[in-house]
Scaffold this motif. Structure first.
Motif, PDB file in Angstrom:
ATOM      1  N   ALA A 118     110.880  14.571 -16.366  1.00  0.00           N
ATOM      2  CA  ALA A 118     110.957  13.207 -16.908  1.00  0.00           C
ATOM      3  C   ALA A 118     111.961  12.365 -16.130  1.00  0.00           C
ATOM      4  N   ALA A 119     113.088  12.970 -15.718  1.00  0.00           N
ATOM      5  CA  ALA A 119     114.117  12.209 -14.991  1.00  0.00           C
ATOM      6  C   ALA A 119     113.647  11.868 -13.584  1.00  0.00           C
ATOM      7  N   GLY A 120     113.119  12.843 -12.868  1.00  0.00           N
ATOM      8  CA  GLY A 120     112.711  12.622 -11.477  1.00  0.00           C
ATOM      9  C   GLY A 120     111.556  11.637 -11.371  1.00  0.00           C
ATOM     10  N   LEU A 167     110.616  15.639  -4.543  1.00  0.00           N
ATOM     11  CA  LEU A 167     110.311  17.031  -4.187  1.00  0.00           C
ATOM     12  C   LEU A 167     110.325  17.887  -5.444  1.00  0.00           C
ATOM     13  N   GLU A 168     109.275  18.632  -5.665  1.00  0.00           N
ATOM     14  CA  GLU A 168     109.173  19.456  -6.875  1.00  0.00           C
ATOM     15  C   GLU A 168     108.796  20.884  -6.480  1.00  0.00           C
ATOM     16  N   ALA A 169     109.588  21.832  -6.952  1.00  0.00           N
ATOM     17  CA  ALA A 169     109.364  23.230  -6.581  1.00  0.00           C
ATOM     18  C   ALA A 169     108.054  23.779  -7.167  1.00  0.00           C
ATOM     19  N   LYS A 170     107.699  23.321  -8.350  1.00  0.00           N
ATOM     20  CA  LYS A 170     106.518  23.881  -9.018  1.00  0.00           C
ATOM     21  C   LYS A 170     105.240  23.232  -8.479  1.00  0.00           C
ATOM     22  N   GLY A 210     108.148  19.379 -15.300  1.00  0.00           N
ATOM     23  CA  GLY A 210     109.258  20.278 -15.638  1.00  0.00           C
ATOM     24  C   GLY A 210     109.122  20.778 -17.062  1.00  0.00           C
ATOM     25  N   ARG A 211     110.148  20.496 -17.869  1.00  0.00           N
ATOM     26  CA  ARG A 211     110.138  20.955 -19.268  1.00  0.00           C
ATOM     27  C   ARG A 211     109.201  20.127 -20.144  1.00  0.00           C
ATOM     28  N   ALA A 212     108.573  19.138 -19.573  1.00  0.00           N
ATOM     29  CA  ALA A 212     107.524  18.377 -20.265  1.00  0.00           C
ATOM     30  C   ALA A 212     106.193  18.898 -19.734  1.00  0.00           C
ATOM     31  N   CYS A 250     108.740  19.807 -24.461  1.00  0.00           N
ATOM     32  CA  CYS A 250     108.966  18.735 -25.452  1.00  0.00           C
ATOM     33  C   CYS A 250     107.680  18.351 -26.160  1.00  0.00           C
ATOM     34  N   HIS A 251     107.832  17.977 -27.423  1.00  0.00           N
ATOM     35  CA  HIS A 251     106.686  17.709 -28.291  1.00  0.00           C
ATOM     36  C   HIS A 251     106.902  16.464 -29.160  1.00  0.00           C
ATOM     37  N   TRP A 252     108.146  16.279 -29.625  1.00  0.00           N
ATOM     38  CA  TRP A 252     108.444  15.153 -30.516  1.00  0.00           C
ATOM     39  C   TRP A 252     109.115  14.020 -29.744  1.00  0.00           C
ATOM     40  N   MET A 253     108.654  12.805 -29.956  1.00  0.00           N
ATOM     41  CA  MET A 253     109.387  11.642 -29.421  1.00  0.00           C
ATOM     42  C   MET A 253     110.517  11.391 -30.414  1.00  0.00           C
ATOM     43  N   HIS A 254     111.689  11.890 -30.062  1.00  0.00           N
ATOM     44  CA  HIS A 254     112.846  11.728 -30.950  1.00  0.00           C
ATOM     45  C   HIS A 254     113.303  10.267 -30.927  1.00  0.00           C
ATOM     46  N   SER A 255     113.941   9.866 -32.021  1.00  0.00           N
ATOM     47  CA  SER A 255     114.417   8.472 -32.150  1.00  0.00           C
ATOM     48  C   SER A 255     113.328   7.512 -31.677  1.00  0.00           C
ATOM     49  N   GLU A 275     110.426  23.621  -2.615  1.00  0.00           N
ATOM     50  CA  GLU A 275     111.663  24.072  -3.266  1.00  0.00           C
ATOM     51  C   GLU A 275     112.854  23.680  -2.393  1.00  0.00           C
ATOM     52  N   VAL A 276     113.810  23.010  -2.990  1.00  0.00           N
ATOM     53  CA  VAL A 276     115.016  22.649  -2.235  1.00  0.00           C
ATOM     54  C   VAL A 276     115.960  23.841  -2.230  1.00  0.00           C
ATOM     55  N   ARG A 277     116.455  24.179  -1.055  1.00  0.00           N
ATOM     56  CA  ARG A 277     117.328  25.356  -0.916  1.00  0.00           C
ATOM     57  C   ARG A 277     118.769  24.962  -0.651  1.00  0.00           C
ATOM     58  N   ALA A 336     121.085  13.547 -12.261  1.00  0.00           N
ATOM     59  CA  ALA A 336     120.329  12.950 -13.363  1.00  0.00           C
ATOM     60  C   ALA A 336     119.735  14.097 -14.169  1.00  0.00           C
ATOM     61  N   GLY A 337     118.988  13.750 -15.212  1.00  0.00           N
ATOM     62  CA  GLY A 337     118.406  14.787 -16.076  1.00  0.00           C
ATOM     63  C   GLY A 337     119.011  14.698 -17.461  1.00  0.00           C
ATOM     64  N   GLU A 338     118.364  15.362 -18.407  1.00  0.00           N
ATOM     65  CA  GLU A 338     118.777  15.230 -19.808  1.00  0.00           C
ATOM     66  C   GLU A 338     120.262  15.497 -20.024  1.00  0.00           C
ATOM     67  N   ALA A 339     120.840  16.432 -19.270  1.00  0.00           N
ATOM     68  CA  ALA A 339     122.225  16.847 -19.533  1.00  0.00           C
ATOM     69  C   ALA A 339     123.236  15.741 -19.264  1.00  0.00           C
ATOM     70  N   THR A 354     116.902  15.618 -24.547  1.00  0.00           N
ATOM     71  CA  THR A 354     115.586  15.032 -24.835  1.00  0.00           C
ATOM     72  C   THR A 354     114.910  14.496 -23.577  1.00  0.00           C
ATOM     73  N   ALA A 355     113.598  14.274 -23.736  1.00  0.00           N
ATOM     74  CA  ALA A 355     112.819  13.721 -22.624  1.00  0.00           C
ATOM     75  C   ALA A 355     113.164  12.255 -22.396  1.00  0.00           C
ATOM     76  N   HIS A 356     113.409  11.511 -23.487  1.00  0.00           N
ATOM     77  CA  HIS A 356     113.707  10.083 -23.262  1.00  0.00           C
ATOM     78  C   HIS A 356     115.093   9.909 -22.646  1.00  0.00           C
TER      79      HIS A 356
HETATM   80  C1  LIG Z   1     110.890  24.570 -25.893  1.00  0.00           C
HETATM   81  C2  LIG Z   1     111.370  23.160 -25.661  1.00  0.00           C
HETATM   82  C3  LIG Z   1     111.150  22.191 -26.618  1.00  0.00           C
HETATM   83  C4  LIG Z   1     111.593  20.888 -26.426  1.00  0.00           C
HETATM   84  N1  LIG Z   1     111.301  19.930 -27.366  1.00  0.00           N
HETATM   85  C5  LIG Z   1     111.630  18.645 -27.130  1.00  0.00           C
HETATM   86  C6  LIG Z   1     111.147  17.606 -27.965  1.00  0.00           C
HETATM   87  O1  LIG Z   1     110.410  17.870 -28.930  1.00  0.00           O
HETATM   88  N2  LIG Z   1     111.499  16.324 -27.672  1.00  0.00           N
HETATM   89  C7  LIG Z   1     112.280  16.008 -26.588  1.00  0.00           C
HETATM   90  O2  LIG Z   1     112.561  14.828 -26.354  1.00  0.00           O
HETATM   91  N3  LIG Z   1     112.730  16.982 -25.757  1.00  0.00           N
HETATM   92  C8  LIG Z   1     112.412  18.280 -25.996  1.00  0.00           C
HETATM   93  N4  LIG Z   1     112.780  19.248 -25.116  1.00  0.00           N
HETATM   94  C9  LIG Z   1     113.675  18.891 -23.999  1.00  0.00           C
HETATM   95  C10 LIG Z   1     112.942  18.118 -22.890  1.00  0.00           C
HETATM   96  O3  LIG Z   1     111.760  18.801 -22.557  1.00  0.00           O
HETATM   97  C11 LIG Z   1     113.874  18.045 -21.699  1.00  0.00           C
HETATM   98  O4  LIG Z   1     115.120  17.493 -22.102  1.00  0.00           O
HETATM   99  C12 LIG Z   1     113.344  17.159 -20.563  1.00  0.00           C
HETATM  100  O5  LIG Z   1     111.967  17.394 -20.346  1.00  0.00           O
HETATM  101  C13 LIG Z   1     114.162  17.447 -19.323  1.00  0.00           C
HETATM  102  O6  LIG Z   1     113.725  16.658 -18.250  1.00  0.00           O
HETATM  103  P1  LIG Z   1     114.547  16.669 -16.887  1.00  0.00           P
HETATM  104  O7  LIG Z   1     113.829  15.790 -15.940  1.00  0.00           O
HETATM  105  O8  LIG Z   1     115.975  16.396 -17.168  1.00  0.00           O
HETATM  106  O9  LIG Z   1     114.539  18.177 -16.384  1.00  0.00           O
HETATM  107  P2  LIG Z   1     113.322  19.141 -15.986  1.00  0.00           P
HETATM  108  O10 LIG Z   1     112.146  18.848 -16.811  1.00  0.00           O
HETATM  109  O11 LIG Z   1     113.872  20.521 -16.006  1.00  0.00           O
HETATM  110  O12 LIG Z   1     113.009  18.707 -14.492  1.00  0.00           O
HETATM  111  C14 LIG Z   1     113.688  19.238 -13.378  1.00  0.00           C
HETATM  112  C15 LIG Z   1     112.646  19.620 -12.347  1.00  0.00           C
HETATM  113  O13 LIG Z   1     113.327  20.142 -11.205  1.00  0.00           O
HETATM  114  C16 LIG Z   1     112.505  21.161 -10.641  1.00  0.00           C
HETATM  115  N5  LIG Z   1     113.333  22.015  -9.780  1.00  0.00           N
HETATM  116  C17 LIG Z   1     114.238  22.955 -10.163  1.00  0.00           C
HETATM  117  N6  LIG Z   1     114.801  23.519  -9.075  1.00  0.00           N
HETATM  118  C18 LIG Z   1     114.253  22.916  -7.998  1.00  0.00           C
HETATM  119  C19 LIG Z   1     114.434  23.053  -6.593  1.00  0.00           C
HETATM  120  N7  LIG Z   1     115.293  23.946  -6.066  1.00  0.00           N
HETATM  121  N8  LIG Z   1     113.694  22.271  -5.754  1.00  0.00           N
HETATM  122  C20 LIG Z   1     112.805  21.367  -6.255  1.00  0.00           C
HETATM  123  N9  LIG Z   1     112.593  21.199  -7.598  1.00  0.00           N
HETATM  124  C21 LIG Z   1     113.316  21.959  -8.444  1.00  0.00           C
HETATM  125  C22 LIG Z   1     111.965  21.874 -11.865  1.00  0.00           C
HETATM  126  O14 LIG Z   1     110.811  22.622 -11.553  1.00  0.00           O
HETATM  127  C23 LIG Z   1     111.681  20.706 -12.807  1.00  0.00           C
HETATM  128  O15 LIG Z   1     110.361  20.253 -12.689  1.00  0.00           O
HETATM  129  C24 LIG Z   1     112.301  20.550 -25.252  1.00  0.00           C
HETATM  130  C25 LIG Z   1     112.506  21.520 -24.273  1.00  0.00           C
HETATM  131  C26 LIG Z   1     112.045  22.814 -24.462  1.00  0.00           C
HETATM  132  C27 LIG Z   1     112.240  23.824 -23.378  1.00  0.00           C
END
Ligand SMILES: Cc1cc2nc3c(=O)[nH]c(=O)nc-3n(C[C@H](O)[C@H](O)[C@H](O)COP(=O)(O)OP(=O)(O)OC[C@H]3O[C@@H](n4cnc5c(N)ncnc54)[C@H](O)[C@@H]3O)c2cc1C
Length: 417
Positions: free
Chosen positions: A13-15, A32-35, A40-42, A58-63, A197-199, A386-389, A397-399
């Motif tokens: 979601a962030a990228g 660039l995406e490794a998968k 990602g987690r979406a 992720c499944h629920w659109m929180h807030s 994959e970024v190394r 960037a990213g949820e953290a 969350t995804a948003h």
């Molecule tokens: C079981 C579960 C349930 C969830 N439920 C909810 C929900 O209901 N509602 C909600 O809002 N959120 C939910 N979340 C959280 C939400 O899915 C995440 O917060 C959000 O999708 C994270 O997005 P991101 O872009 O920060 O990270 P990611 O989605 O992790 O994206 C990072 C990307 O980087 C890629 N990557 C990693 N290493 C490398 C590398 N070396 N080179 C290239 N690419 C790389 C990964 O493959 C990945 O695609 C849930 C998560 C899980 C696991």
């Protein structure tokens, strides 16, 4: 060797959001995406239950009323359900349905635990959430389950100050065709290099060199969206090494454990409403962890269970059959052992052992509520995390991830002038 203004690492979601913002700004960039898929987690799995989308992440659109994906869903005509909190409609104690008063009391206790932890955080205390909760009450195992599920770490590892920083409107709206699919649609115009994959990221030179499984690229700035556990794992080598403050922040805001186990049945469960939330626990057997389920998921013959914390970590390490057995044992308690004959297919998620994710969502440890702010500070040489953290009020969350990607893109653009 190609040169870009910006390289975005990760197409979650962030990228994807960073890519959208960079495309709008008209700069040159590569995502660039490794998968071999975006999100990602979406990730809406369209194949496991034929014709029924299943959100592995992720499944629920929180807030939801403040959620940019809800606005995108409206624009794209994507359907969702307007649901509130996930307070369950049925509490099953060793298989027996509790009466309404008991269910209300149990959930009041769950909400009281959250209120106590939030209250401590709002008072500026950065302590472990368990230390401010009533752990002696009979419903503590249920409260503990829900606190662990929502933060992906158990209460003794949750910072109250971090917990209180999360902005929650109490609206948790599930997307009928899948949240993962919605997020992929939102970023559909963003070109992504899959399977790259970024190394290593070498910022000792300008432009920055990004070493990948397919060769080396160069860019003036890098937006890195990987999870904190991936960042802390050393899977990506940094030259020079990341500042200690960043490494410490990633380690103290780890990506905790949450997994799902899901069942396709022959037909929806009779007498259960569409998308019913139930909790199961055994008050007499404290070694048996609670598990909650969504029954008749969007009126389909699907039940989805949520696992978290140490239970999920252990079961996921033991493998999918162990996860399915654990979920099925609770379902047998509730629906009788004949439920097993009605299962047509079962599946479980593996976010914890996925080498590109390594967990579910982030949570700051007690005493480390400042970790996210540290992660938001640009790293010298032009690397932006960037990213949820890194989200201030919508982490996990995804948003929150989406907004962080847009913020990082703006910061990278501002740096390039
Ligand atoms: C079981 C579960 C349930 C969830 N439920 C909810 C929900 O209901 N509602 C909600 O809002 N959120 C939910 N979340 C959280 C939400 O899915 C995440 O917060 C959000 O999708 C994270 O997005 P991101 O872009 O920060 O990270 P990611 O989605 O992790 O994206 C990072 C990307 O980087 C890629 N990557 C990693 N290493 C490398 C590398 N070396 N080179 C290239 N690419 C790389 C990964 O493959 C990945 O695609 C849930 C998560 C899980 C696991």
């Amino acid at each position: 060797m190609s040169d870009y203004d910006v390289i975005v690492i990760g197409a979650g979601a962030a990228g994807l959001a960073a890519g959208e913002a960079l495309a709008q700004a008209g700069v040159s960039f590569a995502v660039l995406e490794a998968k071999d898929r975006v999100g990602g987690r979406a990730w809406t799995d369209e194949r496991i239950f034929p014709g029924i989308p299943f959100d592995r992440g992720c499944h629920w659109m929180h807030s939801a009323s403040h959620n940019p994906f809800r606005e995108i869903a409206d624009r794209l005509g994507v359907d969702y359900r307007r649901l509130g909190t996930r307070r369950s409609s049925g509490l099953y104690l060793a298989g027996e349905k509790a009466d309404a008063a008991t269910t209300r009391t149990a959930w009041d206790a769950v909400e009281a635990a959250f209120a106590a932890a939030d209250g401590a955080g709002e008072a500026g205390r950065d302590v472990d959430a368990q230390s401010v909760c009533d752990t002696a009450g009979p419903w503590w195992p249920l409260a503990r389950h829900w606190m662990t599920l929502l933060s992906a770490l158990p209460p003794e590892e949750i910072s109250t100050l971090d917990l209180a920083a999360y902005a929650d409107t109490g609206e948790n709206w599930p997307v009928v065709s899948g949240y993962g699919a919605l997020i992929a649609s939102a970023g559909a115009q963003v070109p992504v290099h899959l399977g790259v994959e970024v190394r290593a990221i070498d910022r000792s030179t300008s432009p920055i060199r990004v070493e990948t499984s397919r060769g080396t690229l160069r860019a003036r700035s890098v937006i890195l969206t990987v999870s904190t556990n991936v960042l802390a794992s050393g899977a990506i080598r940094f030259v020079p090494a990341l500042p200690d403050a960043v490494t410490d922040a990633a380690a103290n805001c780890p990506t905790g454990v949450a997994e799902k186990v899901a069942f396709l049945l022959d037909a929806p469960i009779p007498d259960f409403a569409d998308t019913s939330y139930i909790d199961t626990l055994d008050l007499d057997d404290r070694t048996r962890a609670p598990i909650n389920f969504v029954v008749n998921h969007f009126a389909q013959p699907v039940i989805v269970g949520q696992l978290c914390g140490e239970t999920a970590r252990k079961l996921e390490a033991d493998g999918e059959p162990a996860m399915v057995d654990f979920g099925l044992a609770a379902l047998k308690d509730v629906f009788g052992s004949a439920i097993a004959t009605r299962i047509r297919r079962a599946t479980a998620t593996h976010w914890t052992s996925d080498p590109h994710i390594r967990g579910a969502y982030s949570c700051a440890r007690p005493g480390h509520a400042g970790a996210r702010a540290t992660l938001r500070v640009p790293i010298d040489g032009g690397v932006f995390l960037a990213g949820e953290a890194v989200s201030e009020h919508a982490f996990s969350t995804a948003h929150g991830a989406r907004r962080s990607g847009i913020d990082a893109a703006r910061a990278a653009l501002a740096q390039s002038g």
